[in-house]
Design an enzyme around this catalytic site. Structure first.
Site, mmCIF file in Angstrom:
data_model
loop_
_atom_site.group_PDB
_atom_site.id
_atom_site.type_symbol
_atom_site.label_atom_id
_atom_site.label_comp_id
_atom_site.label_asym_id
_atom_site.label_seq_id
_atom_site.Cartn_x
_atom_site.Cartn_y
_atom_site.Cartn_z
ATOM 1 N N HIS A 60 0.826 -1.204 0.000
ATOM 2 C CA HIS A 60 0.000 0.000 0.000
ATOM 3 C C HIS A 60 0.866 1.262 0.000
ATOM 4 O O HIS A 60 2.012 1.241 0.461
ATOM 5 C CB HIS A 60 -0.953 -0.024 1.190
ATOM 6 N N GLU A 71 0.776 3.958 1.738
ATOM 7 C CA GLU A 71 1.186 4.444 3.060
ATOM 8 C C GLU A 71 2.394 3.651 3.557
ATOM 9 O O GLU A 71 3.337 4.214 4.122
ATOM 10 C CB GLU A 71 0.033 4.290 4.071
ATOM 11 N N CYS A 91 -6.487 1.924 4.993
ATOM 12 C CA CYS A 91 -7.112 0.698 5.491
ATOM 13 C C CYS A 91 -6.583 0.386 6.905
ATOM 14 O O CYS A 91 -5.693 1.074 7.413
ATOM 15 C CB CYS A 91 -6.815 -0.456 4.538
ATOM 16 N N CYS A 145 -2.786 -0.208 7.114
ATOM 17 C CA CYS A 145 -2.027 1.049 7.041
ATOM 18 C C CYS A 145 -2.217 1.861 8.313
ATOM 19 O O CYS A 145 -1.283 2.534 8.767
ATOM 20 C CB CYS A 145 -2.454 1.846 5.814
HETATM 21 O O1 LIG Z 1 -4.881 1.894 2.562
HETATM 22 C C1 LIG Z 1 -4.804 1.577 1.351
HETATM 23 C C2 LIG Z 1 -5.755 0.780 0.740
HETATM 24 C C3 LIG Z 1 -5.554 0.348 -0.530
HETATM 25 N N1 LIG Z 1 -4.458 0.711 -1.204
HETATM 26 C C4 LIG Z 1 -4.222 0.207 -2.562
HETATM 27 C C5 LIG Z 1 -4.241 -1.294 -2.692
HETATM 28 C C6 LIG Z 1 -4.736 -1.502 -4.075
HETATM 29 O O2 LIG Z 1 -3.628 -1.447 -4.985
HETATM 30 C C7 LIG Z 1 -5.661 -0.317 -4.299
HETATM 31 C C8 LIG Z 1 -7.124 -0.637 -4.050
HETATM 32 O O3 LIG Z 1 -7.629 -1.267 -5.191
HETATM 33 P P1 LIG Z 1 -9.198 -1.378 -5.455
HETATM 34 O O4 LIG Z 1 -9.300 -1.952 -6.822
HETATM 35 O O5 LIG Z 1 -9.775 0.011 -5.367
HETATM 36 O O6 LIG Z 1 -9.758 -2.284 -4.381
HETATM 37 O O7 LIG Z 1 -5.275 0.668 -3.376
HETATM 38 C C9 LIG Z 1 -3.521 1.547 -0.647
HETATM 39 O O8 LIG Z 1 -2.498 1.901 -1.272
HETATM 40 N N2 LIG Z 1 -3.744 1.971 0.625
HETATM 41 ZN ZN LIG Z 2 -3.686 0.086 3.419
#
Ligand SMILES: O=c1ccn([C@H]2C[C@H](O)[C@@H](COP(=O)(O)O)O2)c(=O)[nH]1
Ligand SMILES: [Zn+2]
Length: 194
Positions: A92, A94, A118, A121
């Site tokens: 991710h 972060e 999320c 993170c």
């Molecule tokens: O906290 C977060 C949550 C998600 N991500 C990244 C992980 C994935 O590459 C995308 C999410 O993909 P979707 O197709 O929208 O589910 O975002 C993040 O970097 N940080």
């Molecule tokens: Zn995350």
């Protein structure tokens, strides 16, 4: 509103530009610029960590781990087997911004991020000492991961706020540096400074 670097609103008295980027738009724009490096076809997420002196101490975007080919790993959101989706593999934004830090620690820093972090993170943010999250999109607000994230952040006293950009688009014009003296666009005198 679209702003570009070659648009200069000049004050009559000092000739100082007044339409420069505000700090929060600047840091969020850097997070979004970083996101442009992402190979994720659905959500390109960028993050920018800033210290109390408004210095950038870490930048990152979502991508596959170092040494793990982003041509070989999947970018799907859905598959019969979760192992055939991107989710178990992608780092991710972060996480990358925190691990890429160029300072001793991230105590009392602010993280600017395109998407609300999320739960995984949130844990990293809390443990790193970051005290504030400025995010742009909250498109997964009701997902259990974001619910858990808010719960952890509230317990740990990490503040979070949504960024409302002053400009919905920012254009980077590489030609603007070559505009001759006196040829920059001037806004009417009645324009008030931000
Ligand atoms: O906290 C977060 C949550 C998600 N991500 C990244 C992980 C994935 O590459 C995308 C999410 O993909 P979707 O197709 O929208 O589910 O975002 C993040 O970097 N940080
Ligand atoms: Zn995350």
């Amino acid at each position: 509103m679209l702003v570009s670097a070659n648009t200069s609103v000049l004050t009559e008295k000092s000739q100082k530009r007044v339409d420069y980027l505000q700090w929060s738009d600047y840091f969020m724009a850097i997070a979004f610029l970083s996101a442009m490096r992402s190979k994720d076809p659905n959500s390109q997420v960028g993050a920018c960590v800033v210290n109390k002196e408004k210095k950038i101490v870490g930048i990152g975007y979502n991508g596959m781990p170092n040494g793990c080919s982003d041509d070989d790993l999947p970018w799907n959101r859905e598959a019969d087997n979760i192992l055939d989706t991107k989710y178990p593999y992608v780092c991710h934004a972060e996480m990358n911004a925190i691990l890429n830090k160029n300072s001793a620690d991230l105590k009392d820093c602010t993280i600017y991020v395109a998407l609300f972090p999320c739960n995984e993170c949130a844990k990293l943010i809390i443990q790193s000492g970051i005290k504030e999250i400025v995010y742009l999109s909250d498109k997964y607000h009701n997902d259990y991961k974001m619910v858990a994230s808010r719960q952890l952040l509230d317990m740990a006293g990490v503040k979070y706020r949504q960024h409302i950009p002053q400009h919905s688009q920012i254009l980077i014009d590489f030609d603007s540096i070559n505009i001759p003296v006196g040829k920059h666009h001037k806004e009417p005198k009645s324009v008030s400074s931000p």
